[in-house]
Write a protein that holds these residues in place. Structure first.
Motif, PDB file in Angstrom:
ATOM      1  N   ALA A 131       0.828  -0.940   0.208  1.00  5.85           N
ATOM      2  CA  ALA A 131      -0.228   0.144  -0.089  1.00  5.85           C
ATOM      3  C   ALA A 131       1.083   1.399   0.493  1.00  5.85           C
ATOM      4  O   ALA A 131       1.822   1.452   0.611  1.00  5.85           O
ATOM      5  CB  ALA A 131      -1.137   0.104   1.245  1.00  5.85           C
ATOM      6  N   GLY A 132       0.345   1.958  -0.873  1.00  8.45           N
ATOM      7  CA  GLY A 132       1.526   3.262  -0.516  1.00  8.45           C
ATOM      8  C   GLY A 132       2.334   3.758  -2.204  1.00  8.45           C
ATOM      9  O   GLY A 132       3.119   4.936  -2.037  1.00  8.45           O
ATOM     10  N   ARG A 133       2.754   2.463  -2.560  1.00 16.29           N
ATOM     11  CA  ARG A 133       3.727   2.364  -3.543  1.00 16.29           C
ATOM     12  C   ARG A 133       3.048   2.505  -4.676  1.00 16.29           C
ATOM     13  O   ARG A 133       3.109   2.263  -5.563  1.00 16.29           O
ATOM     14  CB  ARG A 133       4.698   0.965  -3.768  1.00 16.29           C
ATOM     15  N   PRO A 134       3.757   3.942  -5.610  1.00 15.53           N
ATOM     16  CA  PRO A 134       3.030   4.862  -6.539  1.00 15.53           C
ATOM     17  C   PRO A 134       3.638   3.340  -7.624  1.00 15.53           C
ATOM     18  O   PRO A 134       4.367   2.865  -7.882  1.00 15.53           O
ATOM     19  CB  PRO A 134       3.776   5.761  -7.046  1.00 15.53           C
ATOM     20  N   VAL A 135       2.189   3.810  -8.405  1.00 11.80           N
ATOM     21  CA  VAL A 135       3.080   2.760 -10.126  1.00 11.80           C
ATOM     22  C   VAL A 135       3.271   3.613 -11.459  1.00 11.80           C
ATOM     23  O   VAL A 135       2.227   4.499 -10.889  1.00 11.80           O
ATOM     24  CB  VAL A 135       1.729   2.247 -10.216  1.00 11.80           C
ATOM     25  N   GLU A 136       3.840   3.829 -11.982  1.00 10.95           N
ATOM     26  CA  GLU A 136       4.102   4.462 -12.950  1.00 10.95           C
ATOM     27  C   GLU A 136       3.538   3.995 -14.196  1.00 10.95           C
ATOM     28  O   GLU A 136       4.176   3.091 -15.084  1.00 10.95           O
ATOM     29  CB  GLU A 136       5.523   5.068 -12.907  1.00 10.95           C
ATOM     30  N   GLY A 414      -1.165  15.737  -5.189  1.00  8.17           N
ATOM     31  CA  GLY A 414      -0.065  16.595  -5.352  1.00  8.17           C
ATOM     32  C   GLY A 414       1.070  16.350  -7.516  1.00  8.17           C
ATOM     33  O   GLY A 414       1.466  16.976  -7.657  1.00  8.17           O
ATOM     34  N   HIS A 415       0.978  15.300  -7.834  1.00  8.49           N
ATOM     35  CA  HIS A 415       1.743  14.446  -8.822  1.00  8.49           C
ATOM     36  C   HIS A 415       0.944  15.772  -9.603  1.00  8.49           C
ATOM     37  O   HIS A 415      -0.291  14.577 -10.719  1.00  8.49           O
ATOM     38  CB  HIS A 415       1.590  13.500  -9.030  1.00  8.49           C
ATOM     39  N   PRO A 416       2.128  16.062 -10.834  1.00  7.18           N
ATOM     40  CA  PRO A 416       1.384  16.931 -12.156  1.00  7.18           C
ATOM     41  C   PRO A 416       1.208  15.789 -13.594  1.00  7.18           C
ATOM     42  O   PRO A 416       2.143  14.920 -13.646  1.00  7.18           O
ATOM     43  CB  PRO A 416       2.378  18.320 -12.509  1.00  7.18           C
ATOM     44  N   VAL A 417       0.031  16.195 -13.967  1.00  7.12           N
ATOM     45  CA  VAL A 417      -0.098  15.131 -15.329  1.00  7.12           C
ATOM     46  C   VAL A 417       0.198  16.621 -16.268  1.00  7.12           C
ATOM     47  O   VAL A 417      -1.133  16.696 -16.947  1.00  7.12           O
ATOM     48  CB  VAL A 417      -0.794  13.892 -14.979  1.00  7.12           C
ATOM     49  N   VAL A 418       1.043  16.621 -17.141  1.00  6.29           N
ATOM     50  CA  VAL A 418       1.406  17.313 -18.072  1.00  6.29           C
ATOM     51  C   VAL A 418       1.073  17.016 -19.708  1.00  6.29           C
ATOM     52  O   VAL A 418       2.967  16.401 -19.350  1.00  6.29           O
ATOM     53  CB  VAL A 418       2.238  18.596 -18.491  1.00  6.29           C
ATOM     54  N   ALA A 428       4.360  14.797 -19.097  1.00  9.54           N
ATOM     55  CA  ALA A 428       5.701  14.798 -18.748  1.00  9.54           C
ATOM     56  C   ALA A 428       6.826  14.006 -17.973  1.00  9.54           C
ATOM     57  O   ALA A 428       7.960  13.886 -18.313  1.00  9.54           O
ATOM     58  CB  ALA A 428       5.414  16.189 -18.525  1.00  9.54           C
ATOM     59  N   GLU A 429       6.252  13.560 -16.299  1.00 11.27           N
ATOM     60  CA  GLU A 429       6.915  12.913 -15.257  1.00 11.27           C
ATOM     61  C   GLU A 429       6.044  11.850 -15.004  1.00 11.27           C
ATOM     62  O   GLU A 429       6.083  10.969 -14.081  1.00 11.27           O
ATOM     63  CB  GLU A 429       6.843  13.989 -14.517  1.00 11.27           C
TER      64      GLU A 429
END
Length: 446
Positions: A131-136, A414-418, A428-429
């Motif tokens: 839990a809490g580990r993000p996926v790209e 808070g993670h930007p998706v651009v 971008a990220e």
């Protein structure tokens, strides 16, 4: 009548495109400023005209030539000539051959079990994450879609899928830098060497698959695509170029399309709930669909189409006029570049009210019935449209069905998706998500 557009600049338009953040964003500005038909500067084109109105695009739908200078940045990918700019008489039989493999239901059904196994492996891995580990999403889904297209086009797995993805990224980064390089600028030598090494990796990968196919014997991998090319009498360099082209286009399109779809659903819980309810109704207790099930998921297909409208993986295309062409009140000369600003077409408010809003119902039967056929062109149009459109759609629907039947997706706060241009419309990220089993949703499951 003169075509409206910005004043020419000494840099050939490179600066304006760079300041906008890439051609996809520049086209949105261009049409907002100058209307549905606009003249602009483009590296590699003397006369470039962009058309963002589907009715006016009808005039260009039959064009069967791409501008060679505009696609010359891809030349190093090919040994037997740039496949993106084949003349019409060569392109038509080559396209027919590809369509026979990539768009054929028998080939799709033959590979469906392998596609399902690969999607299930990813869902298993994501379900087991702490839990809490993000996926790209884009990195992982692009790697998975590469494995899927390798199974289809090469006849089996590749030894190092992550290395192949990295090699493609290296080649494309180097070639895009060439496209937008200011006049007179010199590329760094280390960049050319890095690109050459990456190309060698890709060619070795394809060569091994071709050799396995020709070897035949027990355990030898077989590929429908390679088999069709061999049977058609294509020489080895053209076979390798064609397979590389398919791998490049397919792994970007599917992985990127699925990641943008998951991003949009995560921000729209009502639509996400309708998708999971449909999956539960059609699949019942099964975790994965069969081939026929994909035709019984109309809302999921509407969601995918709306995602492809908002974020088309290939945000633009180009054709060349072989003779003078009339577009509305304008007359284009022979040799002009007709630019297809796919993302601008998809955000044209005359055809898509509230174009920035995510609303899959746009693709329901009632709203679709009166819409112009060129208002939605994520795979291009006319004789140069993407040959792999049906395969990409099948892969995307399967991946979405497998992942959304079992998992829930939440944005990393808070993670930007651009969206940015990286050959395809990338984030971008990347798109970072928190992923967990759907069972955690409790009452929301239905």
């Amino acid at each position: 009548m003169n075509i409206p557009g910005p004043e020419p600049r000494p840099d050939g338009g490179v600066g304006a495109i760079a300041r906008a953040g890439g051609l996809h964003a520049y086209q949105l500005w261009l049409h907002a400023e100058y209307g549905p038909v606009a003249r602009f500067q483009l590296p590699g084109a003397d006369t470039a005209v962009s058309i963002a109105d589907p009715v006016l695009l009808e005039a260009a739908v039959g064009l069967d030539e791409r501008p060679e200078r505009l696609f010359s940045f891809l030349d190093p990918l090919f040994e037997a000539g740039n496949l993106q700019v084949l003349p019409a008489d060569e392109h038509e039989p080559w396209r027919r051959l590809l369509l026979g493999v990539l768009a054929g239901r028998p080939a799709h059904e033959r590979h469906f079990a392998r596609f399902t196994a690969l999607a299930t492996e990813l869902a298993d891995r994501w379900a087991a994450l702490p839990a809490g580990r993000p996926v790209e999403l884009q990195r992982e889904l692009t790697a998975l879609s590469l494995r899927m297209i390798c199974a289809f086009a090469l006849g089996g797995e590749v030894e190092d899928p992550d290395g192949v993805v990295e090699a493609f990224e290296t080649v494309l980064a180097g070639q895009l830098e060439r496209l937008y390089r200011p006049p007179g600028a010199v590329a760094p030598a280390e960049g050319a060497e890095r690109t050459a090494r990456a190309l060698a990796v890709l060619r070795r990968t394809v060569d091994r698959a071709v050799a396995a196919h020709r070897g035949g014997g027990p355990g030898g991998d077989r590929s429908d695509l390679i088999g069709a090319l061999v049977e058609a009498g294509e020489h080895p360099a053209r076979i390798r170029d064609t397979v590389l082209t398919v791998l490049l286009a397919a792994h970007h399109t599917t992985g990127v399309a699925v990641s943008w779809t998951l991003h949009l659903l995560a921000g729209h819980p009502g639509a996400a709930g309708r998708v999971t309810a449909e999956l539960d109704r059609v699949l019942g207790d099964r975790d994965v669909p069969d081939h026929a099930d994909l035709h019984r998921l109309p809302y999921l297909e509407m969601v995918l189409k709306e995602s492809l409208r908002r974020y088309p993986p290939g945000p633009y295309g180009a054709r060349r006029t072989a003779a003078p062409l009339t577009v509305g009140p304008y007359r284009l000369p022979a040799g002009a570049v007709v630019f297809l600003p796919i993302r601008a077409v998809h955000l044209n408010p005359a055809y898509w009210p509230e174009p920035e809003r995510f609303r899959p119902e746009r693709f329901g039967p009632e709203e679709s019935a009166g819409r112009h056929r060129l208002a939605w062109i994520p795979f291009g149009m006319g004789p140069r449209a993407c040959e792999g459109a049906r395969l990409a759609t099948l892969e995307a629907l399967l991946l979405l069905a497998v992942l959304l039947k079992r998992l829930r997706f939440r944005p990393v706060p808070g993670h930007p998706v651009v969206p940015v241009e990286r050959f395809v419309l990338w984030a971008a990220e990347d798109i970072r998500m928190l992923v967990g089993p759907r069972a955690e949703r409790g009452p929301d499951r239905s």
